[in-house]
Scaffold this active site. Structure first.
Site, short mmCIF file in Angstrom:
data_model
loop_
_atom_site.label_atom_id
_atom_site.label_comp_id
_atom_site.label_asym_id
_atom_site.label_seq_id
_atom_site.Cartn_x
_atom_site.Cartn_y
_atom_site.Cartn_z
N GLU A 88 -5.23 -8.64 1.12
CA GLU A 88 -5.90 -8.29 2.37
C GLU A 88 -7.38 -8.06 2.11
O GLU A 88 -7.74 -7.41 1.14
CB GLU A 88 -5.36 -6.99 2.98
CG GLU A 88 -3.99 -7.07 3.58
CD GLU A 88 -3.54 -5.74 4.19
OE1 GLU A 88 -4.40 -4.92 4.59
OE2 GLU A 88 -2.32 -5.54 4.26
N GLU A 138 0.79 -1.23 0.00
CA GLU A 138 0.00 0.00 0.00
C GLU A 138 0.83 1.28 0.00
O GLU A 138 0.77 2.07 0.96
CB GLU A 138 -0.95 0.01 1.19
CG GLU A 138 -1.89 -1.18 1.23
CD GLU A 138 -3.01 -1.02 2.26
OE1 GLU A 138 -2.99 -0.04 3.03
OE2 GLU A 138 -3.93 -1.86 2.28
#
Ligand code: FCB
Length: 456
Positions: free
Chosen positions: A361, A166
């Site tokens: 995720e 991320e």
């Protein structure tokens, strides 16, 4: 509800990150990271929580791996703490830091669990932040050096390597709105960080490939951005801006198209993009074997002059309004919309074809209550419903032709949820932070069943 099966070989797993679970913050030569500093800065993390002890996974990893095996996980995604490997950022490699991951990898393999390594899940050595952090180019080069040091030690056993987790968060929350470490608040620095993170990815990916790494990827938290009003041109423009700042600014250069013109024009209004040098986009476009996608929740935006914007989207102030999340929410206040996952997977598959995808995720925080007594369990039906809905959404995308190879639940354990400290629980396994006792929640048992059937 009908029975759903996933493709044969679909990879079921769980994910964690070093600073969120390891603890042992000062052990075996680990140096401080930006999260050690940030969590000690008053007012930054809920009640001043830190990752000093976290889930004490550094000492309890063998039991945790045994639990993973009991649940039937085929893969475990974890991150390497850069400050364990290069405690002062640029100095010599610390072999004791590598020893820990060596033991962890062997323990996983001994249980038949495939290690998915993430090289950077936000814990930059503080010494590198002191030299400018991700706003300077050298950090990208240091990242590639560190990646190679880890590969040299683990490359004979680890097949799957992802560089960054991320980078949107690292750049915009770390350097743009200051919600995450290192807590800086400058739009120009946020874009410098985006570029140097991508450059670090490209340099590391090339070096790892040359060293023989088998499967190379990166994990992005891509946004499913929807217009408040599907018929409004102003809302469509807002979608385009947010999509540019969260999705295309990463996906386009990673896949060889370079930075999108509209995004470059937008950021040039805030910073002179002289940090993007000739040849950089080529370096960033190192070939990828997989793209990791983290998905939690969609965003709905409207184009509105004077809109508040999203604090994490530099330059969206005065133009964009984010609608307040509606409908059922998680304990993070995030909207629950599984259809967003289907839309996102289909969109990535359509616009960036040929990239195998893995959900690295997905999961939810809920205010779990552990039942009383030793045998007390955690009835987290809300989490089961969330996961069930999102697995159905993922399955729908596969049925429509998306090349989705696996699903990793966030998270194996309740853990240090960054600025929220320990108050938000994402685990399928409950952690009692006073005793470090692990208790699989109802969702863990449900997931175990899903894995054993390869479906729902
Ligand atoms: C993601 C992070 C992960 C965790 C989840 C809830 O943004 O990668 O570490 O905090 O959100």
């Amino acid at each position: 509800m009908s029975e759903l099966r996933f493709p044969e070989g679909f990879v079921w797993g769980a994910a964690t990150a070093a600073y969120q679970i390891e603890g042992a913050a000062r052990e075996d030569g680990r140096g401080p990271s930006i999260w050690d500093t940030f969590s000690r800065t008053p007012g930054k993390v809920f009640q001043g929580h830190t990752g000093d002890v976290a889930c004490d996974h550094y000492h309890r990893y063998a039991d945790d791996v045994a639990l993973m095996a009991e649940l039937g996980l085929a893969a475990y995604r974890f991150s390497i703490a850069w400050p364990r490997i290069r405690p002062d950022g640029t100095g010599p490699v610390n072999p004791r830091g590598l020893d820990f991951y060596d033991r962890l990898v062997d323990t996983l393999l001994g249980r038949g669990i495939d290690p998915f390594v993430t090289l950077y899940h936000w814990d930059l050595p503080q010494a590198l932040e002191d030299r400018g952090g991700w706003t300077v180019r050298e950090t990208a080069e240091h990242f590639a050096d560190y990646a190679i040091a880890v590969h040299r030690r683990l490359g004979d056993r680890v097949r799957t390597w992802t560089t960054l987790n991320e980078p949107w968060c690292s750049a915009y929350l770390g350097y743009g709105n200051g919600m995450h470490a290192p807590g800086r608040t400058d739009a120009g620095d946020a874009f410098r960080a985006v570029h140097h993170l991508l450059l670090g990815h490209g340099l590391a990916a090339r070096a790892l490939r040359a060293a023989g790494a088998e499967i190379l990827g990166i994990t992005l938290n891509l946004a499913d951005v929807q217009p408040a009003d599907p018929d409004s041109a102003a809302d469509a423009a807002a979608v385009r801006l947010i999509d540019g700042l969260q999705n295309r600014i990463f996906l386009d250069p990673l896949t060889g198209a370079g930075y999108p013109d509209d995004v470059l024009a937008h950021l040039s209004g805030m910073v002179e993009p002289d940090f993007i040098r000739d040849g950089d986009e080529k370096l960033i476009a190192a070939p990828l074997d997989l793209l990791g996608i983290n998905y939690y929740s969609p965003s709905y935006v409207a184009g509105r002059p004077g809109g508040a914007g999203g604090g994490a989207y530099p330059g969206s102030e005065g133009r964009v309004e984010f609608l307040p999340p509606a409908g059922p929410l998680t304990d993070m206040g995030w909207m629950i919309e599984p259809a967003g996952l289907t839309r996102l997977l289909e969109r990535v598959a359509a616009d960036y074809p040929g990239l195998p995808l893995v959900i690295t995720e997905n999961g939810a925080a809920f205010a779990d209550r552990k039942g009383a007594g030793e045998a007390g369990g955690v009835a987290d039906g809300d989490r089961v419903a969330y996961l069930d809905g999102h697995l159905r959404a993922a399955h729908r995308a596969i049925a429509r032709g998306v090349d989705l190879r696996g699903y990793l639940v966030w998270s194996l354990l309740d853990n240090f949820e960054w600025a929220e400290g320990y108050r938000k629980r994402f685990g399928i396994v409950h952690v009692d932070y006073l005793t470090q006792r692990r208790t699989p929640k109802e969702s863990a048992r449900w997931y175990q069943e899903v894995i054993s059937r390869n479906g729902l």
